[in-house]
Design a protein around this motif. Structure first.
Motif, PDB file in Angstrom:
ATOM      1  N   TYR A  35       0.810  -1.161  -0.066  1.00 34.06           N
ATOM      2  CA  TYR A  35      -0.014  -0.057   0.053  1.00 34.06           C
ATOM      3  C   TYR A  35       0.704   1.254   0.105  1.00 34.06           C
ATOM      4  CZ  TYR A  35      -3.265   3.585   1.421  1.00 34.06           C
ATOM      5  OH  TYR A  35      -3.990   4.693   1.404  1.00 34.06           O
ATOM      6  N   ALA A  36       0.449   2.015  -0.895  1.00 36.39           N
ATOM      7  CA  ALA A  36       1.228   3.371  -0.648  1.00 36.39           C
ATOM      8  C   ALA A  36       0.166   4.636  -1.082  1.00 36.39           C
ATOM      9  CB  ALA A  36       2.245   3.439  -2.200  1.00 36.39           C
ATOM     10  N   ASN A  37       0.212   5.446  -0.002  1.00 39.50           N
ATOM     11  CA  ASN A  37      -0.701   6.591  -0.099  1.00 39.50           C
ATOM     12  C   ASN A  37      -0.040   7.824  -0.734  1.00 39.50           C
ATOM     13  OD1 ASN A  37      -2.201   9.162   0.358  1.00 39.50           O
ATOM     14  ND2 ASN A  37      -2.987   8.291   2.247  1.00 39.50           N
ATOM     15  N   LEU A  38      -0.136   7.972  -1.941  1.00 41.53           N
ATOM     16  CA  LEU A  38       0.599   9.252  -2.742  1.00 41.53           C
ATOM     17  C   LEU A  38      -0.207  10.651  -2.728  1.00 41.53           C
ATOM     18  CD1 LEU A  38       1.170   6.670  -5.517  1.00 41.53           C
ATOM     19  CD2 LEU A  38       2.706   7.304  -3.960  1.00 41.53           C
ATOM     20  N   ALA A  39      -0.954  10.700  -1.774  1.00 43.42           N
ATOM     21  CA  ALA A  39      -1.610  11.967  -1.736  1.00 43.42           C
ATOM     22  C   ALA A  39      -0.856  13.312  -1.475  1.00 43.42           C
ATOM     23  CB  ALA A  39      -2.847  11.870  -0.629  1.00 43.42           C
ATOM     24  N   GLN A  40       0.207  13.063  -0.888  1.00 42.71           N
ATOM     25  CA  GLN A  40       1.245  14.224  -0.805  1.00 42.71           C
ATOM     26  C   GLN A  40       2.163  14.328  -1.804  1.00 42.71           C
ATOM     27  OE1 GLN A  40       0.485  16.014   1.860  1.00 42.71           O
ATOM     28  NE2 GLN A  40      -1.611  14.954   2.069  1.00 42.71           N
ATOM     29  N   ALA A  41       2.463  13.495  -2.626  1.00 45.35           N
ATOM     30  CA  ALA A  41       3.377  13.410  -3.573  1.00 45.35           C
ATOM     31  C   ALA A  41       2.970  14.465  -4.577  1.00 45.35           C
ATOM     32  CB  ALA A  41       3.503  11.976  -4.112  1.00 45.35           C
ATOM     33  N   GLN A  42       3.975  15.390  -5.133  1.00 45.20           N
ATOM     34  CA  GLN A  42       3.561  16.351  -6.200  1.00 45.20           C
ATOM     35  C   GLN A  42       4.317  16.182  -7.421  1.00 45.20           C
ATOM     36  OE1 GLN A  42       1.522  19.179  -5.634  1.00 45.20           O
ATOM     37  NE2 GLN A  42       0.746  17.973  -3.774  1.00 45.20           N
TER      38      GLN A  42
END
Length: 186
Positions: A35-42
């Protein structure tokens, strides 16, 4: 069984599946749950860094798409027999710094990984979702709804706690990528 209707080697939108249900399905099948939460990646670099951290890639991970493919395939394959994978790429960025082309290139790496594992008759299911941004200027009926991302934490190597924020013990999510884990056994 939740994954009965999902091909064993596929990359698809998460759609009606929920992360906690996919995690439970992976656990029931004895497969790795990544699982990777990428919400903060820009940016592409931040996406790759988040994947490396979430999946416990080796320190030497080159943070490029070729290195991502190697970590998802060859390195894991050389570590020994694998039970299968359920991968969730949650909230892929959707903006100018990580545009459609960048997303497709990233997803192509996971499609190629699915093909790699299919040749070895190992299930590799990858689900993804896009970050949804609030559009306050849109009419009320057309506004996107901002959904907070679950804060799943990557699991640790064997012998360490596998608890996450879903209140469940996760299968050994990234032990195959934690080179320290299998290099110590050598």
């Amino acid at each position: 069984m939740l994954l009965q209707t999902v091909r064993p080697n596929i990359v698809q939108a998460i759609r009606a599946f929920r992360v906690d249900e996919l995690m439970q399905a992976a656990q029931d099948l004895g497969q790795h749950f990544l699982y990777a939460n990428l919400a903060q990646a820009q940016s592409k670099q931040e996406v790759l860094e988040t994947l490396a951290t979430s999946f416990l890639f080796p320190v030497h991970f080159g943070k490029n798409l070729d290195a991502l493919y190697d970590c998802m395939t060859d390195i894991v394959h050389k570590a020994g027999t694998q039970p299968g994978f359920v991968v969730v790429l949650d909230q892929l960025p959707d903006h100018a710094r990580f545009d459609r082309e960048a997303r497709e290139q990233l997803l192509d790496v996971f499609r190629e990984a699915a093909d790699f594992w299919a040749e070895r008759k190992i299930a590799f299911r990858c689900f993804y979702s896009f970050a949804v941004t609030r559009q306050d200027s849109a009419p009320v009926g057309e506004r996107a709804i901002e959904v907070p991302a679950p804060e799943a934490k990557p699991t640790k190597a064997p012998g360490k706690s596998n608890a996450n924020n879903f209140g469940m013990n996760m299968p050994l999510m990234s032990s195959a990528f934690d080179t320290a884990c299998w290099l110590d056994a050598a």
